[in-house]
Design a protein around this motif. Structure first.
Motif, PDB file in Angstrom:
ATOM      1  N   VAL A 260      35.983  17.379  30.791  1.00 29.56           N
ATOM      2  CA  VAL A 260      35.337  17.365  32.109  1.00 29.56           C
ATOM      3  C   VAL A 260      36.163  18.170  33.104  1.00 29.56           C
ATOM      4  CG1 VAL A 260      34.685  15.888  34.058  1.00 29.56           C
ATOM      5  CG2 VAL A 260      34.145  15.179  31.717  1.00 29.56           C
ATOM      6  N   ARG A 261      37.457  17.975  33.108  1.00 26.21           N
ATOM      7  CA  ARG A 261      38.300  18.640  34.093  1.00 26.21           C
ATOM      8  C   ARG A 261      38.438  20.140  33.808  1.00 26.21           C
ATOM      9  NH1 ARG A 261      43.271  14.516  34.949  1.00 26.21           N
ATOM     10  NH2 ARG A 261      43.433  14.759  32.680  1.00 26.21           N
ATOM     11  N   ASP A 262      38.329  20.539  32.544  1.00 18.49           N
ATOM     12  CA  ASP A 262      38.304  21.976  32.228  1.00 18.49           C
ATOM     13  C   ASP A 262      37.102  22.651  32.889  1.00 18.49           C
ATOM     14  OD1 ASP A 262      40.590  21.844  30.694  1.00 18.49           O
ATOM     15  OD2 ASP A 262      39.524  21.768  28.763  1.00 18.49           O
ATOM     16  N   GLU A 263      35.941  21.997  32.831  1.00 21.08           N
ATOM     17  CA  GLU A 263      34.733  22.590  33.407  1.00 21.08           C
ATOM     18  C   GLU A 263      34.804  22.611  34.937  1.00 21.08           C
ATOM     19  OE1 GLU A 263      32.770  24.217  31.641  1.00 21.08           O
ATOM     20  OE2 GLU A 263      33.477  23.497  29.689  1.00 21.08           O
ATOM     21  N   LYS A 264      35.378  21.580  35.539  1.00 21.18           N
ATOM     22  CA  LYS A 264      35.547  21.581  36.991  1.00 21.18           C
ATOM     23  C   LYS A 264      36.472  22.715  37.430  1.00 21.18           C
ATOM     24  CE  LYS A 264      36.594  17.514  38.633  1.00 21.18           C
ATOM     25  NZ  LYS A 264      37.288  16.209  38.581  1.00 21.18           N
ATOM     26  N   LEU A 265      37.531  22.933  36.673  1.00 18.21           N
ATOM     27  CA  LEU A 265      38.476  23.998  36.998  1.00 18.21           C
ATOM     28  C   LEU A 265      37.798  25.366  36.955  1.00 18.21           C
ATOM     29  CD1 LEU A 265      41.388  24.877  37.597  1.00 18.21           C
ATOM     30  CD2 LEU A 265      41.803  24.870  35.121  1.00 18.21           C
ATOM     31  N   LYS A 266      36.905  25.563  36.004  1.00 19.08           N
ATOM     32  CA  LYS A 266      36.185  26.846  35.914  1.00 19.08           C
ATOM     33  C   LYS A 266      35.357  27.105  37.167  1.00 19.08           C
ATOM     34  CE  LYS A 266      35.767  26.688  30.856  1.00 19.08           C
ATOM     35  NZ  LYS A 266      34.805  26.534  29.720  1.00 19.08           N
ATOM     36  N   VAL A 267      34.763  26.053  37.719  1.00 16.51           N
ATOM     37  CA  VAL A 267      33.978  26.215  38.952  1.00 16.51           C
ATOM     38  C   VAL A 267      34.871  26.675  40.102  1.00 16.51           C
ATOM     39  CG1 VAL A 267      32.579  25.024  40.684  1.00 16.51           C
ATOM     40  CG2 VAL A 267      32.235  24.525  38.258  1.00 16.51           C
ATOM     41  N   ILE A 268      36.008  26.016  40.268  1.00 20.23           N
ATOM     42  CA  ILE A 268      36.902  26.366  41.373  1.00 20.23           C
ATOM     43  C   ILE A 268      37.365  27.815  41.248  1.00 20.23           C
ATOM     44  CG2 ILE A 268      39.077  25.816  42.533  1.00 20.23           C
ATOM     45  CD1 ILE A 268      38.746  22.935  41.544  1.00 20.23           C
ATOM     46  N   ARG A 269      37.680  28.224  40.037  1.00 19.03           N
ATOM     47  CA  ARG A 269      38.150  29.592  39.836  1.00 19.03           C
ATOM     48  C   ARG A 269      37.048  30.625  40.008  1.00 19.03           C
ATOM     49  NH1 ARG A 269      42.241  28.430  34.686  1.00 19.03           N
ATOM     50  NH2 ARG A 269      44.012  27.737  35.972  1.00 19.03           N
ATOM     51  N   ALA A 270      35.780  30.184  39.950  1.00 16.93           N
ATOM     52  CA  ALA A 270      34.650  31.096  40.131  1.00 16.93           C
ATOM     53  C   ALA A 270      34.193  31.193  41.587  1.00 16.93           C
ATOM     54  CB  ALA A 270      33.478  30.666  39.249  1.00 16.93           C
ATOM     55  N   LEU A 271      34.807  30.414  42.494  1.00 16.11           N
ATOM     56  CA  LEU A 271      34.408  30.465  43.894  1.00 16.11           C
ATOM     57  C   LEU A 271      34.770  31.820  44.503  1.00 16.11           C
ATOM     58  CD1 LEU A 271      35.600  26.955  45.156  1.00 16.11           C
ATOM     59  CD2 LEU A 271      33.273  27.645  44.528  1.00 16.11           C
ATOM     60  N   GLU A 272      33.810  32.434  45.193  1.00 17.34           N
ATOM     61  CA  GLU A 272      34.079  33.700  45.865  1.00 17.34           C
ATOM     62  C   GLU A 272      34.870  33.457  47.146  1.00 17.34           C
ATOM     63  OE1 GLU A 272      30.630  36.018  46.634  1.00 17.34           O
ATOM     64  OE2 GLU A 272      29.880  35.895  44.573  1.00 17.34           O
ATOM     65  N   PRO A 273      35.730  34.388  47.533  1.00 15.26           N
ATOM     66  CA  PRO A 273      36.386  34.265  48.847  1.00 15.26           C
ATOM     67  C   PRO A 273      35.339  34.219  49.953  1.00 15.26           C
ATOM     68  CG  PRO A 273      37.402  35.997  47.521  1.00 15.26           C
ATOM     69  CD  PRO A 273      36.143  35.591  46.804  1.00 15.26           C
ATOM     70  N   LEU A 274      35.594  33.426  50.980  1.00 13.41           N
ATOM     71  CA  LEU A 274      34.632  33.306  52.077  1.00 13.41           C
ATOM     72  C   LEU A 274      34.666  34.537  52.972  1.00 13.41           C
ATOM     73  CD1 LEU A 274      34.644  29.647  53.465  1.00 13.41           C
ATOM     74  CD2 LEU A 274      33.162  30.686  51.767  1.00 13.41           C
ATOM     75  N   GLU A 275      33.470  34.977  53.369  1.00 13.81           N
ATOM     76  CA  GLU A 275      33.370  36.019  54.391  1.00 13.81           C
ATOM     77  C   GLU A 275      33.596  35.380  55.760  1.00 13.81           C
ATOM     78  OE1 GLU A 275      32.950  39.181  53.765  1.00 13.81           O
ATOM     79  OE2 GLU A 275      32.716  38.912  51.591  1.00 13.81           O
ATOM     80  N   PRO A 276      34.107  36.135  56.743  1.00  9.45           N
ATOM     81  CA  PRO A 276      34.368  35.552  58.079  1.00  9.45           C
ATOM     82  C   PRO A 276      33.149  34.877  58.699  1.00  9.45           C
ATOM     83  CG  PRO A 276      35.402  37.702  57.891  1.00  9.45           C
ATOM     84  CD  PRO A 276      34.574  37.535  56.654  1.00  9.45           C
ATOM     85  N   GLY A 277      31.958  35.423  58.444  1.00  9.62           N
ATOM     86  CA  GLY A 277      30.758  34.849  59.047  1.00  9.62           C
ATOM     87  C   GLY A 277      30.188  33.673  58.300  1.00  9.62           C
ATOM     88  N   ASP A 278      30.824  33.264  57.224  1.00  8.61           N
ATOM     89  CA  ASP A 278      30.294  32.187  56.389  1.00  8.61           C
ATOM     90  C   ASP A 278      30.963  30.845  56.658  1.00  8.61           C
ATOM     91  OD1 ASP A 278      28.491  33.832  55.174  1.00  8.61           O
ATOM     92  OD2 ASP A 278      29.742  34.243  53.420  1.00  8.61           O
ATOM     93  N   ILE A 279      31.695  30.750  57.753  1.00 14.63           N
ATOM     94  CA  ILE A 279      32.381  29.497  58.056  1.00 14.63           C
ATOM     95  C   ILE A 279      32.371  29.252  59.554  1.00 14.63           C
ATOM     96  CG2 ILE A 279      34.648  30.601  58.129  1.00 14.63           C
ATOM     97  CD1 ILE A 279      35.674  27.933  56.765  1.00 14.63           C
ATOM     98  N   VAL A 280      32.179  28.002  59.924  1.00 18.23           N
ATOM     99  CA  VAL A 280      32.158  27.586  61.334  1.00 18.23           C
ATOM    100  C   VAL A 280      33.101  26.403  61.486  1.00 18.23           C
ATOM    101  CG1 VAL A 280      30.754  26.664  63.227  1.00 18.23           C
ATOM    102  CG2 VAL A 280      29.778  28.351  61.649  1.00 18.23           C
ATOM    103  N   ARG A 281      33.970  26.495  62.476  1.00 19.69           N
ATOM    104  CA  ARG A 281      34.864  25.387  62.806  1.00 19.69           C
ATOM    105  C   ARG A 281      34.422  24.785  64.137  1.00 19.69           C
ATOM    106  NH1 ARG A 281      40.057  27.579  64.139  1.00 19.69           N
ATOM    107  NH2 ARG A 281      41.015  25.569  63.696  1.00 19.69           N
ATOM    108  N   GLY A 282      34.479  23.463  64.237  1.00 22.03           N
ATOM    109  CA  GLY A 282      34.082  22.788  65.468  1.00 22.03           C
ATOM    110  C   GLY A 282      35.086  21.730  65.884  1.00 22.03           C
ATOM    111  N   GLN A 283      34.974  21.308  67.134  1.00 26.52           N
ATOM    112  CA  GLN A 283      35.856  20.272  67.682  1.00 26.52           C
ATOM    113  C   GLN A 283      35.058  19.471  68.693  1.00 26.52           C
ATOM    114  OE1 GLN A 283      39.304  20.998  70.562  1.00 26.52           O
ATOM    115  NE2 GLN A 283      40.369  21.154  68.574  1.00 26.52           N
TER     116      GLN A 283
END
Length: 483
Positions: A260-283
């Motif tokens: 199970v953990r091998d398959e989860k690790l594959k997902v994390i390693r397949a994540l693309e770097p975020l583009e600047p416009g793809d994230i919003v921070r709030g407060q």
């Protein structure tokens, strides 16, 4: 339906930080409930360890008060007295020599040995070293460590290396209580035990996925800690990353911890770097009635986010083109945690005058009221021709399993019992933690380099307006946040 209770083997569990909040609220009440359910043998021992100088009787009185408050049991309940007989206490100096010889004398060689590090991560290395140096542990012993598992990749690597000096990976249980929730485990059952969903669980049929973890509380009372963490370190890097992995992972060859953990690790390693416009921070901000984040954190210059929303892409064959939208925040409209899988609309509708078909949606609700519902299109009842209406096929665990939910094990109960059994399936592996930080670190670094302030949002809202635009530009909408 009555759940089966399978007793665990006789064990000795040492709780470091036994006088702390987590032990009082979760660990001790959870162990009591497992004892009452018949899962814990009466010969087992639970040993509290902390700096406070007190004897067994004083610790039992302290535990009784905590269990009465957080497990809803009366102080004169005979089952509580039976459970308290299992408890002992040792005053320990985590960075000195005091108490370790006493602890060694109390831990039995023949029983399963587990050591719960319910302390600050800065003490993990000291405790691990003394457990080894005083000969308290052996190759069969297990340790449970609480998050945070570092605050960046470098510190996570250092923490893993510290623990690895004294324990093998199969002995280390990195606990994330989200993975102990009944619905999270049912997500795997729904996917891999039913032919209905798995053939459709890919980019060809799924339009997008939303993961929401919303809280109504702010950071008052823990502002100084939270201000050094923020939403991405506190929630995204661990809890939400785990939910994402369970949704996106490939079927493991077997329901086995490493598979199970091998398959989860594959997902994390397949994540693309975020583009600047793809994230919003709030407060969250003050509204005249309640303080804002800057007040709660006692840092008027803080740029730490109490809310984050992001669009995540996974670069593999299964998910290419299907976005995952994640959001989490404090002081939002309602307390809820859910996963919503939105399928694509039918390519052609034959019901031209009956109303446009809406996309099917599978909603997995983690809290409150754990359960699932699948939204499907049906004919609206009654005469007058074909009119389509969307309805949920609802399965709340309380209704489906014939329980009011009060007897459903808490996440900590389930996970601690898995530790005693030696089952690491629902615990994070060291390389998995490091891979998550390797993806998260560049996001945090980019924020700090930009010097941008988080977007303000009103307490009791759904978050900042910019987060709505994150979805609107893709012609999608966030699901309504509601209890």
């Amino acid at each position: 339906m009555v759940s089966r209770v399978i007793p665990v083997d006789d064990f000795d569990l040492v709780i470091f930080g036994a006088t702390g909040d987590l032990a009082h609220r979760k660990i001790l009440p959870g162990l009591f409930r497992r004892f009452v359910a018949g899962q814990i043998p009466a010969t087992s021992r639970i040993i509290g360890a902390a700096r406070t100088e007190q004897d067994d009787h004083a610790f039992r009185d302290e535990a009784a008060r905590a269990i009465s408050e957080f497990a809803g049991v009366k102080a004169n309940d005979p089952r509580l007295a039976q459970f308290l007989d299992l408890l002992g206490y040792v005053a320990i100096d985590a960075r000195g020599e005091g108490g370790w010889t006493d602890l060694k004398a109390r831990v039995r060689d023949g029983a399963v040995q587990a050591f719960y590090f319910s302390v600050a991560p800065a003490l993990f290395g000291d405790i691990a070293e003394r457990l080894a140096n005083f000969g308290i542990v052996d190759s069969r012993s297990r340790i449970v460590v609480e998050k945070p598992f570092g605050r960046d990749l470098d510190s996570a690597r250092a923490l893993n290396a510290t623990l690895a000096r004294h324990f093998d990976e199969h002995q280390i249980y990195r606990i994330d209580h989200y993975l102990g929730k009944e619905t999270v485990q049912n997500l795997m059952a729904v996917r891999f035990a039913n032919i209905l969903f798995e053939p459709l669980w890919n980019a060809q049929f799924i339009d997008h996925v939303q993961i929401t973890v919303a809280e109504t509380v702010g950071v008052a009372g823990r502002g100084s800690y939270y201000d050094k963490s923020g939403a991405i370190r506190d929630m995204v890097q661990n809890h939400m990353m785990q939910l994402l992995c369970l949704i996106a992972m490939e079927p493991p060859y077997h329901f086995d911890p490493d598979a199970v953990r091998d398959e989860k690790l594959k997902v994390i390693r397949a994540l693309e770097p975020l583009e600047p416009g793809d994230i919003v921070r709030g407060q969250y901000q003050a509204d005249g009635r309640e303080p804002g984040y800057l007040d709660d954190s006692e840092n008027p210059e803080s740029r730490t986010e109490s809310y984050v929303a992001m669009k995540v892409r996974i670069s593999n064959w299964r998910w290419q083109g299907t976005p995952f939208y994640l959001r989490t925040g404090k002081k939002l409209r309602a307390r809820t945690s859910e996963i919503a899988i939105t399928f694509k609309e039918p390519p052609h509708s034959i019901f031209e005058d009956a109303g446009a078909p809406k996309a099917n949606e599978l909603v997995i609700r983690l809290q409150p009221n754990e359960g699932m519902n699948l939204k499907v299109m049906i004919k609206e009842p009654g005469p007058g021709g074909m009119r389509l209406v969307q309805v949920p096929l609802d399965m709340s665990f309380a209704d489906a399993l014939g329980t009011d939910g009060s007897d459903m094990p808490d996440a900590y109960e389930r996970l601690i019992m898995d530790v005693i059994r030696g089952n690491q399936t629902l615990f994070m592996r060291g390389d998995e933690v490091e891979a998550a930080w390797a993806w998260t670190d560049p996001i945090i670094d980019a924020w700090e380099d930009s010097k941008r302030l988080p977007e303000p949002y009103d307490a009791g809202s759904s978050g900042p307006e910019e987060a709505l635009r994150l979805m609107h530009r893709d012609n999608r909408r966030w699901r309504e946040i509601r209890a």
